[in-house]
Motif scaffolding. Sequence first.
Motif, PDB file in Angstrom:
ATOM      1  N   THR A 119      51.777  29.502  25.035  1.00 20.62           N
ATOM      2  CA  THR A 119      53.032  30.576  24.739  1.00 20.62           C
ATOM      3  C   THR A 119      53.428  30.530  23.556  1.00 20.62           C
ATOM      4  OG1 THR A 119      53.355  30.513  27.175  1.00 20.62           O
ATOM      5  CG2 THR A 119      55.081  31.742  25.845  1.00 20.62           C
ATOM      6  N   LEU A 120      53.841  29.295  22.983  1.00 22.54           N
ATOM      7  CA  LEU A 120      54.502  29.281  21.707  1.00 22.54           C
ATOM      8  C   LEU A 120      53.583  29.807  20.605  1.00 22.54           C
ATOM      9  CD1 LEU A 120      56.490  28.086  19.537  1.00 22.54           C
ATOM     10  CD2 LEU A 120      55.392  26.021  19.673  1.00 22.54           C
ATOM     11  N   ALA A 121      52.174  29.482  20.518  1.00 21.29           N
ATOM     12  CA  ALA A 121      51.218  29.742  19.682  1.00 21.29           C
ATOM     13  C   ALA A 121      51.050  31.325  19.620  1.00 21.29           C
ATOM     14  CB  ALA A 121      49.738  29.196  19.843  1.00 21.29           C
ATOM     15  N   ALA A 122      51.154  32.099  20.728  1.00 26.80           N
ATOM     16  CA  ALA A 122      51.175  33.436  20.902  1.00 26.80           C
ATOM     17  C   ALA A 122      52.558  34.186  21.108  1.00 26.80           C
ATOM     18  CB  ALA A 122      50.186  33.608  22.251  1.00 26.80           C
ATOM     19  N   LEU A 123      53.563  33.372  20.884  1.00 24.56           N
ATOM     20  CA  LEU A 123      54.887  33.994  20.962  1.00 24.56           C
ATOM     21  C   LEU A 123      55.179  35.380  20.631  1.00 24.56           C
ATOM     22  CD1 LEU A 123      57.472  33.266  22.322  1.00 24.56           C
ATOM     23  CD2 LEU A 123      58.347  32.486  20.194  1.00 24.56           C
ATOM     24  N   PRO A 124      54.703  35.813  19.317  1.00 22.04           N
ATOM     25  CA  PRO A 124      54.764  37.164  18.682  1.00 22.04           C
ATOM     26  C   PRO A 124      53.960  38.186  19.757  1.00 22.04           C
ATOM     27  CG  PRO A 124      54.291  35.603  16.955  1.00 22.04           C
ATOM     28  CD  PRO A 124      54.132  35.198  18.342  1.00 22.04           C
ATOM     29  N   LEU A 125      52.813  37.711  20.258  1.00 22.59           N
ATOM     30  CA  LEU A 125      52.017  38.427  21.092  1.00 22.59           C
ATOM     31  C   LEU A 125      52.626  38.924  22.661  1.00 22.59           C
ATOM     32  CD1 LEU A 125      48.475  37.258  20.181  1.00 22.59           C
ATOM     33  CD2 LEU A 125      49.708  39.038  19.121  1.00 22.59           C
ATOM     34  N   VAL A 126      53.112  37.608  22.907  1.00 24.62           N
ATOM     35  CA  VAL A 126      53.939  37.712  24.142  1.00 24.62           C
ATOM     36  C   VAL A 126      55.249  38.437  24.225  1.00 24.62           C
ATOM     37  CG1 VAL A 126      55.110  36.379  25.957  1.00 24.62           C
ATOM     38  CG2 VAL A 126      52.954  35.349  24.916  1.00 24.62           C
ATOM     39  N   VAL A 127      55.853  38.449  23.086  1.00 28.39           N
ATOM     40  CA  VAL A 127      56.989  39.394  22.880  1.00 28.39           C
ATOM     41  C   VAL A 127      56.670  40.817  23.145  1.00 28.39           C
ATOM     42  CG1 VAL A 127      58.979  39.806  21.443  1.00 28.39           C
ATOM     43  CG2 VAL A 127      58.627  37.414  21.864  1.00 28.39           C
ATOM     44  N   ALA A 128      55.430  41.117  22.312  1.00 30.28           N
ATOM     45  CA  ALA A 128      54.990  42.503  22.186  1.00 30.28           C
ATOM     46  C   ALA A 128      54.556  42.961  23.540  1.00 30.28           C
ATOM     47  CB  ALA A 128      53.782  42.648  21.112  1.00 30.28           C
ATOM     48  N   LEU A 129      53.829  42.029  24.047  1.00 22.39           N
ATOM     49  CA  LEU A 129      53.447  42.553  25.566  1.00 22.39           C
ATOM     50  C   LEU A 129      54.503  42.596  26.371  1.00 22.39           C
ATOM     51  CD1 LEU A 129      50.360  40.172  26.324  1.00 22.39           C
ATOM     52  CD2 LEU A 129      50.506  42.449  26.536  1.00 22.39           C
ATOM     53  N   VAL A 130      55.525  41.768  26.453  1.00 25.02           N
ATOM     54  CA  VAL A 130      56.678  42.021  27.253  1.00 25.02           C
ATOM     55  C   VAL A 130      57.339  43.384  27.177  1.00 25.02           C
ATOM     56  CG1 VAL A 130      58.981  41.220  28.043  1.00 25.02           C
ATOM     57  CG2 VAL A 130      57.012  39.710  27.778  1.00 25.02           C
ATOM     58  N   ARG A 131      57.534  43.597  25.787  1.00 25.47           N
ATOM     59  CA  ARG A 131      58.097  44.861  25.253  1.00 25.47           C
ATOM     60  C   ARG A 131      57.450  46.141  26.124  1.00 25.47           C
ATOM     61  NH1 ARG A 131      59.660  46.795  19.053  1.00 25.47           N
ATOM     62  NH2 ARG A 131      59.958  49.100  19.583  1.00 25.47           N
ATOM     63  N   ALA A 132      56.188  45.797  25.864  1.00 24.84           N
ATOM     64  CA  ALA A 132      55.043  47.104  26.288  1.00 24.84           C
ATOM     65  C   ALA A 132      55.103  47.250  27.641  1.00 24.84           C
ATOM     66  CB  ALA A 132      53.508  46.876  25.716  1.00 24.84           C
ATOM     67  N   VAL A 133      55.132  46.210  28.554  1.00 20.74           N
ATOM     68  CA  VAL A 133      55.357  46.127  29.863  1.00 20.74           C
ATOM     69  C   VAL A 133      56.411  46.795  30.320  1.00 20.74           C
ATOM     70  CG1 VAL A 133      55.515  44.908  31.957  1.00 20.74           C
ATOM     71  CG2 VAL A 133      53.671  44.276  30.366  1.00 20.74           C
ATOM     72  N   ARG A 134      57.707  46.527  29.824  1.00 18.65           N
ATOM     73  CA  ARG A 134      58.951  47.085  29.927  1.00 18.65           C
ATOM     74  C   ARG A 134      59.088  48.538  29.709  1.00 18.65           C
ATOM     75  NH1 ARG A 134      63.895  43.353  27.886  1.00 18.65           N
ATOM     76  NH2 ARG A 134      64.851  44.911  29.047  1.00 18.65           N
ATOM     77  N   SER A 135      58.588  48.818  28.497  1.00 19.11           N
ATOM     78  CA  SER A 135      58.556  50.046  28.138  1.00 19.11           C
ATOM     79  C   SER A 135      57.665  51.296  29.185  1.00 19.11           C
ATOM     80  CB  SER A 135      57.992  50.624  26.733  1.00 19.11           C
ATOM     81  OG  SER A 135      57.893  51.716  26.329  1.00 19.11           O
ATOM     82  N   ARG A 136      56.408  50.506  29.557  1.00 17.86           N
ATOM     83  CA  ARG A 136      55.689  51.287  30.507  1.00 17.86           C
ATOM     84  C   ARG A 136      56.548  51.571  31.781  1.00 17.86           C
ATOM     85  NH1 ARG A 136      49.999  49.823  32.950  1.00 17.86           N
ATOM     86  NH2 ARG A 136      48.787  51.660  32.686  1.00 17.86           N
ATOM     87  N   ARG A 137      57.253  50.684  32.481  1.00 18.29           N
ATOM     88  CA  ARG A 137      57.774  50.564  33.855  1.00 18.29           C
ATOM     89  C   ARG A 137      59.018  51.393  33.675  1.00 18.29           C
ATOM     90  NH1 ARG A 137      58.526  44.105  35.716  1.00 18.29           N
ATOM     91  NH2 ARG A 137      56.156  43.796  36.089  1.00 18.29           N
ATOM     92  N   ALA A 138      59.538  51.681  32.423  1.00 17.43           N
ATOM     93  CA  ALA A 138      60.596  52.659  32.419  1.00 17.43           C
ATOM     94  C   ALA A 138      60.137  53.861  32.250  1.00 17.43           C
ATOM     95  CB  ALA A 138      61.557  52.309  30.833  1.00 17.43           C
ATOM     96  N   GLY A 139      58.924  54.383  31.951  1.00 16.89           N
ATOM     97  CA  GLY A 139      58.259  55.512  32.116  1.00 16.89           C
ATOM     98  C   GLY A 139      58.461  56.222  30.972  1.00 16.89           C
TER      99      GLY A 139
END
Length: 514
Positions: free
Chosen positions: A264-284
């Motif tokens: 997770t540390l190695a992929a942290l920038p990707l994980v942050v972007a993924l979390v943001r994308a998932v949250r944005s998708r849930r918001a509609g």
Amino acid sequence: MPLSPATERRTTAARAKEPAANRMRLLAVLAVLTVLTRLPSFARTPWNPDEGFLATQARQLADGGVLYDTVVDRKPPFVPLLYRGAFAVFGDGSLWPVRVAAVVAVVVGAALAASLASRRWGERAGWTAGICYVFLSVGLKPEDTQAATFEVFMLPWTVAALWYAERARWLGAGLAVAGAVLSKQTGGAVLLPVLVLLWQYRAGWPAVLRVAAGAALPVVSAALAFDPGRFLYWIATGSGSYLSADGAGLKPLLRALAGVGLLTLAALPLVVALVRAVRSRRAGPRTAAESPARDPLHGTADLWVWLAASFGAATVGFQFFGHYFLQLVPPLAVLGAAALHGLTARAATASLAATAFLACAFVGWGFTASRAEVDHARRLADTVRSYTDRKDRVLLWGMHPEGYWLSERSPASRYLTAGFLTNFSGGRGEARVGERYAMDGAWPHFERELRRRPPELIVDDSRGKRYGVQQIPTLRRHLARHYEKVATIDGSSFYLRNRPDIPTSRAGHAPQAR
């Protein structure tokens, strides 16, 4: 102004060459990045016991050994045979050929991941996925990522399975699944996302049969080649106790958290972007312009299933060795590329630069990692050579079979580690350890080996662990009757066989005991 026919033909030909040229540029960049991130692998030998195990197996096979009979492991045959082939061509004195093969495997996996992302989101996403694959492939402890072992060679097969399935080439997808399984059993988890794609495409039963045939036929052929009963026992049914975490306490959980945390540390920038994308998708979508087509995670169900299946495969058996979590790298790289594709070019570049910085830190760790175990293995090998001749067989009672390869001595048993005979595992600790937890039939076979061709030297390399010879009654009695303790080096005890025909001990030729 319309183009002339000749000019139009030249323009069309130039456009056709552009994708090929772009692919070659990407492949060159991936190759350079892979070599740079794997430079530590060439600076140390071996990196972990798995490399020593595979190197010793390869020598046994070269000496006429039979896989799953006189040469055994709980793993499928592809990687041992790869080591055997590399040794046959380049000699068995160095691991550099398999390290080069590991570089090729990473480049192939990264290129296929790039192709997956490029097909879905365009060229920029393809470059991102390929580069992230390379960076994440070193995002764990160095001994887990720099070694040329099972997961490294399994991953390209798993990406190939998705690559073929996405193009509705179902037989190829099945064959790639088989390649993954024959590299390591958990590679079979990629069948789940393949089936998801098959269902999404409404491909029908003919496609199901092609996938099933492609996946089954190579595995069945391997089973027939190596004897079905022995093959099934060693890669599946014989590992029941080994796959149990009973009595292990919190150690497996802590190891799992460490592995997941490092990746997770190695992929942290990707994980942050993924979390943001998932949250944005849930918001509609906030406006009509924000349609699903603009959603970076639209149509990624198969990738999420791939990630979940890979996580399940990495945790099955409750061992949680760090290198198990390498299986998450391909889906994480492709999903990360999707998430970064939804960002602005500047934000995506910054995230990719941060991922590169973290990869550099892991590479630096590789150059500075402790060499204590490697140095111990080399001192042990030097001592073994001092007490034995090249033709002598030895028994290293421990969990570090690299001593056989480093000392250039043949093992006296097909069981290269004490784990087969005691159920000890570094991933689980000392729970359920002892003779009664051994693999079925292992001790009778082991005792026959000791009687038929007694080892000249037995080394207790347990160094205080619960599987030490003094805690194993059968082996303790055998040592008391037939062997004499001659040295202790770094906590490892050396026992030389009593030879009535030799009046003097070889102890005088050994390093000073300490």
